[in-house]
Motif scaffolding. Structure first.
Motif, PDB file in Angstrom:
ATOM      1  N   ARG A  94       0.839  -1.213   0.000  1.00  0.00           N
ATOM      2  CA  ARG A  94       0.000   0.000   0.000  1.00  0.00           C
ATOM      3  C   ARG A  94       0.868   1.255   0.000  1.00  0.00           C
ATOM      4  NH1 ARG A  94      -4.531   0.501   4.509  1.00  0.00           N
ATOM      5  NH2 ARG A  94      -2.757   0.995   5.833  1.00  0.00           N
ATOM      6  N   ARG A 183     -14.401  13.565   0.761  1.00  0.00           N
ATOM      7  CA  ARG A 183     -13.028  13.184   1.082  1.00  0.00           C
ATOM      8  C   ARG A 183     -12.209  12.953  -0.186  1.00  0.00           C
ATOM      9  NH1 ARG A 183     -10.384   8.521   1.049  1.00  0.00           N
ATOM     10  NH2 ARG A 183      -8.512   8.405   2.341  1.00  0.00           N
ATOM     11  N   LYS A 193      -2.426   6.770   0.946  1.00  0.00           N
ATOM     12  CA  LYS A 193      -2.340   7.234   2.331  1.00  0.00           C
ATOM     13  C   LYS A 193      -1.395   8.437   2.311  1.00  0.00           C
ATOM     14  CE  LYS A 193      -2.383   4.993   6.818  1.00  0.00           C
ATOM     15  NZ  LYS A 193      -3.616   5.548   7.319  1.00  0.00           N
ATOM     16  N   TYR A 198      -5.716  13.746   4.699  1.00  0.00           N
ATOM     17  CA  TYR A 198      -6.073  13.910   6.110  1.00  0.00           C
ATOM     18  C   TYR A 198      -6.262  15.390   6.439  1.00  0.00           C
ATOM     19  CZ  TYR A 198      -5.192   9.001   6.121  1.00  0.00           C
ATOM     20  OH  TYR A 198      -5.282   7.663   5.819  1.00  0.00           O
ATOM     21  N   GLU A 229     -16.272   5.644   3.294  1.00  0.00           N
ATOM     22  CA  GLU A 229     -15.610   5.157   4.511  1.00  0.00           C
ATOM     23  C   GLU A 229     -15.831   6.158   5.630  1.00  0.00           C
ATOM     24  OE1 GLU A 229     -11.214   5.155   4.226  1.00  0.00           O
ATOM     25  OE2 GLU A 229     -11.516   5.974   2.227  1.00  0.00           O
ATOM     26  N   GLY A 231     -13.720   8.463   8.743  1.00  0.00           N
ATOM     27  CA  GLY A 231     -12.498   8.896   9.438  1.00  0.00           C
ATOM     28  C   GLY A 231     -11.286   8.087   9.029  1.00  0.00           C
ATOM     29  N   THR A 232     -10.789   7.261   9.920  1.00  0.00           N
ATOM     30  CA  THR A 232      -9.649   6.399   9.571  1.00  0.00           C
ATOM     31  C   THR A 232     -10.057   4.918   9.620  1.00  0.00           C
ATOM     32  OG1 THR A 232      -8.910   6.462  11.844  1.00  0.00           O
ATOM     33  CG2 THR A 232      -7.910   8.040  10.371  1.00  0.00           C
ATOM     34  N   MET A 233     -11.278   4.678   9.129  1.00  0.00           N
ATOM     35  CA  MET A 233     -11.762   3.281   9.127  1.00  0.00           C
ATOM     36  C   MET A 233     -12.564   2.999   7.859  1.00  0.00           C
ATOM     37  SD  MET A 233     -13.073   2.636  13.022  1.00  0.00           S
ATOM     38  CE  MET A 233     -14.187   4.017  13.064  1.00  0.00           C
ATOM     39  N   ASN A 234     -12.584   1.725   7.474  1.00  0.00           N
ATOM     40  CA  ASN A 234     -13.531   1.274   6.457  1.00  0.00           C
ATOM     41  C   ASN A 234     -14.818   0.892   7.182  1.00  0.00           C
ATOM     42  OD1 ASN A 234     -10.599   0.142   5.220  1.00  0.00           O
ATOM     43  ND2 ASN A 234     -11.926   1.240   3.817  1.00  0.00           N
ATOM     44  N   LEU A 254      -9.597   4.087   0.843  1.00  0.00           N
ATOM     45  CA  LEU A 254      -8.336   3.470   1.268  1.00  0.00           C
ATOM     46  C   LEU A 254      -8.534   1.951   1.401  1.00  0.00           C
ATOM     47  CD1 LEU A 254      -5.439   4.585   2.201  1.00  0.00           C
ATOM     48  CD2 LEU A 254      -6.122   3.614   4.369  1.00  0.00           C
ATOM     49  N   GLY A 256      -8.163  -0.748   3.181  1.00  0.00           N
ATOM     50  CA  GLY A 256      -7.831  -1.085   4.561  1.00  0.00           C
ATOM     51  C   GLY A 256      -7.347  -2.529   4.685  1.00  0.00           C
ATOM     52  N   ILE A 257      -6.286  -2.707   5.441  1.00  0.00           N
ATOM     53  CA  ILE A 257      -5.740  -4.056   5.636  1.00  0.00           C
ATOM     54  C   ILE A 257      -6.606  -4.799   6.656  1.00  0.00           C
ATOM     55  CG2 ILE A 257      -3.678  -5.301   6.463  1.00  0.00           C
ATOM     56  CD1 ILE A 257      -2.172  -2.781   5.074  1.00  0.00           C
ATOM     57  N   THR A 258      -7.125  -4.070   7.634  1.00  0.00           N
ATOM     58  CA  THR A 258      -8.051  -4.695   8.593  1.00  0.00           C
ATOM     59  C   THR A 258      -9.328  -5.111   7.858  1.00  0.00           C
ATOM     60  OG1 THR A 258      -7.225  -2.989  10.081  1.00  0.00           O
ATOM     61  CG2 THR A 258      -8.957  -4.413  10.941  1.00  0.00           C
ATOM     62  N   ARG A 259      -9.769  -4.281   6.917  1.00  0.00           N
ATOM     63  CA  ARG A 259     -10.954  -4.605   6.106  1.00  0.00           C
ATOM     64  C   ARG A 259     -10.748  -5.936   5.393  1.00  0.00           C
ATOM     65  NH1 ARG A 259     -12.195  -4.544   0.820  1.00  0.00           N
ATOM     66  NH2 ARG A 259     -14.263  -3.830   0.160  1.00  0.00           N
ATOM     67  N   THR A 300      -6.610  -0.267  11.738  1.00  0.00           N
ATOM     68  CA  THR A 300      -5.501  -0.745  12.559  1.00  0.00           C
ATOM     69  C   THR A 300      -5.622  -0.298  14.021  1.00  0.00           C
ATOM     70  OG1 THR A 300      -4.032  -0.801  10.669  1.00  0.00           O
ATOM     71  CG2 THR A 300      -2.977  -0.616  12.814  1.00  0.00           C
TER      72      THR A 300
HETATM   73  C1  LIG Z   1      -8.814   6.859   5.578  1.00  0.00           C
HETATM   74  C2  LIG Z   1      -8.620   5.521   6.189  1.00  0.00           C
HETATM   75  N1  LIG Z   1      -9.490   4.533   5.874  1.00  0.00           N
HETATM   76  C3  LIG Z   1      -9.346   3.285   6.375  1.00  0.00           C
HETATM   77  C4  LIG Z   1      -8.312   2.975   7.235  1.00  0.00           C
HETATM   78  C5  LIG Z   1      -8.169   1.575   7.755  1.00  0.00           C
HETATM   79  O1  LIG Z   1      -7.050   0.953   7.170  1.00  0.00           O
HETATM   80  P1  LIG Z   1      -6.215  -0.179   7.945  1.00  0.00           P
HETATM   81  O2  LIG Z   1      -7.189  -1.243   8.264  1.00  0.00           O
HETATM   82  O3  LIG Z   1      -5.186  -0.607   6.968  1.00  0.00           O
HETATM   83  O4  LIG Z   1      -5.655   0.470   9.159  1.00  0.00           O
HETATM   84  C6  LIG Z   1      -7.398   3.978   7.601  1.00  0.00           C
HETATM   85  C7  LIG Z   1      -6.287   3.672   8.512  1.00  0.00           C
HETATM   86  O5  LIG Z   1      -5.190   3.414   8.056  1.00  0.00           O
HETATM   87  C8  LIG Z   1      -7.536   5.277   7.066  1.00  0.00           C
HETATM   88  O6  LIG Z   1      -6.679   6.247   7.384  1.00  0.00           O
END
Ligand SMILES: Cc1ncc(COP(=O)(O)O)c(C=O)c1O
Length: 361
Positions: A94, A183, A193, A198, A229, A231-234, A254, A256-259, A300
């Protein structure tokens, strides 16, 4: 190509000053950092040095034109004391996809992985041992050319620093579906990223907070209709007996690796996950019919954060949340157990930290 990493150790570790039961998120940094320079078309001067300030030229291009990208990942320690990463190669991939979009050089996987293995091995004592705690890693790259004018820089720095983070007990969040601010637009940088994504989210995020919500639920730029999505999550919606999440074929979201891990985990448990466009109207309709069983974000930092409320225009949906048997909690428990090494790594996601420093420690 093998990279020689010169190491200069701190004279005195700051670790004894750290209280692992009380770590303010994002403000605590470990003893060392990794630094490398990109010059004359190659990465050089790879070294580990004491964590600290560095000098930057006032005309450094990243400060003006925004060639700056980063990753966020974690290292944790198993119940029997072994440091490990989860899916580090996904972060390398990524990072380099972000680099390509911003016309920055890629960081070879070997250099990226050596950097994270060495730095974590060296500061392994900074990994908090409690379940759910971790060492947060921040790999990043920025443009260094001392130049006024819009063009890709020829020089860059790649840095990795780390810091311990405590267990994250996310409170359920409320979301404001924004129909004005966006966004990311198709063809833009949403999948990268990069720092600018941001910066651009800050005003809409404050706007959501001023209206009484925790975070923005981003909608598409063209029709303000399809969910992207949070903030910082899917984001995932539990509708009927399925999970639905926006697909990442679009370049606005984004990856997401957790996604990705969550989808693989749920599918392995026989839970159906649809990756497709989903509109805010579809979510509202499911809510009205009583079919919306839950919503949660993945990332994450929190792994899973439940959503308890979504505001969309005049409509406020109060959503069931926190079901201990629900798919969100199931996945969070799975990740915590995987990181602590108490369950089998059936997907092969765990990568033990290996390095010369670790073996000589
Ligand atoms: C905008 C955004 N979306 C989604 C995610 C979730 O991604 P990940 O699961 O890789 O942390 C993040 C965090 O990195 C993010 O900043």
């Amino acid at each position: 190509m093998a990279y020689q990493i010169k190491t200069t150790l701190v004279e005195k570790s700051r670790l004894p000053e750290i209280d692992f039961d009380n770590i303010p998120f994002g403000k605590t940094f470990s003893d060392h950092m990794f630094v490398a320079d990109y010059k004359d078309g190659e990465w050089q001067n790879a070294e580990i040095i004491p964590f600290g300030h560095f000098q930057i030229h006032p005309a450094a291009m990243a400060l003006h034109y925004g060639q700056a990208i980063f990753e966020g990942m974690k290292a944790s320690v198993s119940h029997d004391g072994k440091p490990m990463f989860m899916r580090p190669e996904m972060h390398v991939e990524r990072f380099n996809a972000s680099a390509a979009r911003l016309m920055m050089p890629s960081v070879p996987a070997e250099l990226f992985l050596s950097a994270i293995h060495e730095i974590v091995a060296l500061d392994a004592a900074w990994i908090p041992p409690a379940k759910g705690s971790a060492l947060y890693l921040r790999p990043y790259m920025f443009a260094c050319d001392e130049f006024i004018g819009v063009k890709p820089s020829q020089t860059y720095k790649f840095i990795v620093f780390t810091g311990p983070v405590g267990p994250y007990y996310p409170k359920p969040v409320s979301l404001y579906a924004d129909m004005h601010y966006i966004r990311a637009a198709a063809g833009g940088t949403g999948f990268a990223k990069c720092a600018g994504n941001y910066a651009g989210s800050l005003l809409p995020a404050q706007n959501a907070i001023d209206k009484g919500y925790d975070q923005v639920l981003w909608l598409d730029a063209k029709e303000h209709k399809y969910i992207q999505e949070v903030g910082t999550m899917n984001i995932f919606f539990h509708i009927g007996d399925k999970l639905v999440t926006p697909d990442i074929e679009q370049d606005t979201i984004l990856k997401g690796i957790t996604r990705d891990s969550a989808i693989k985990f749920w599918r392995s448990k026989g839970i159906e996950v649809d990756e497709r466009q989903i509109s805010i109207d579809e979510v509202a309709e499911a809510f009205d019919k009583g079919e919306l069983k839950g919503a949660f974000g993945t990332g994450t930092a929190a792994v899973v954060a439940h959503v308890h409320q979504i505001a969309y225009g005049d409509k406020v949906m109060n959503i069931e949340h926190g079901n201990p048997e629900g798919p969100g909690q199931m996945f969070k428990d799975f990740i915590d157990n995987l990181r602590s090494g108490t369950i089998k790594d059936e997907f092969g996601w765990i990568v033990p930290v290996k390095s010369s420093s670790l073996t000589t420690a």
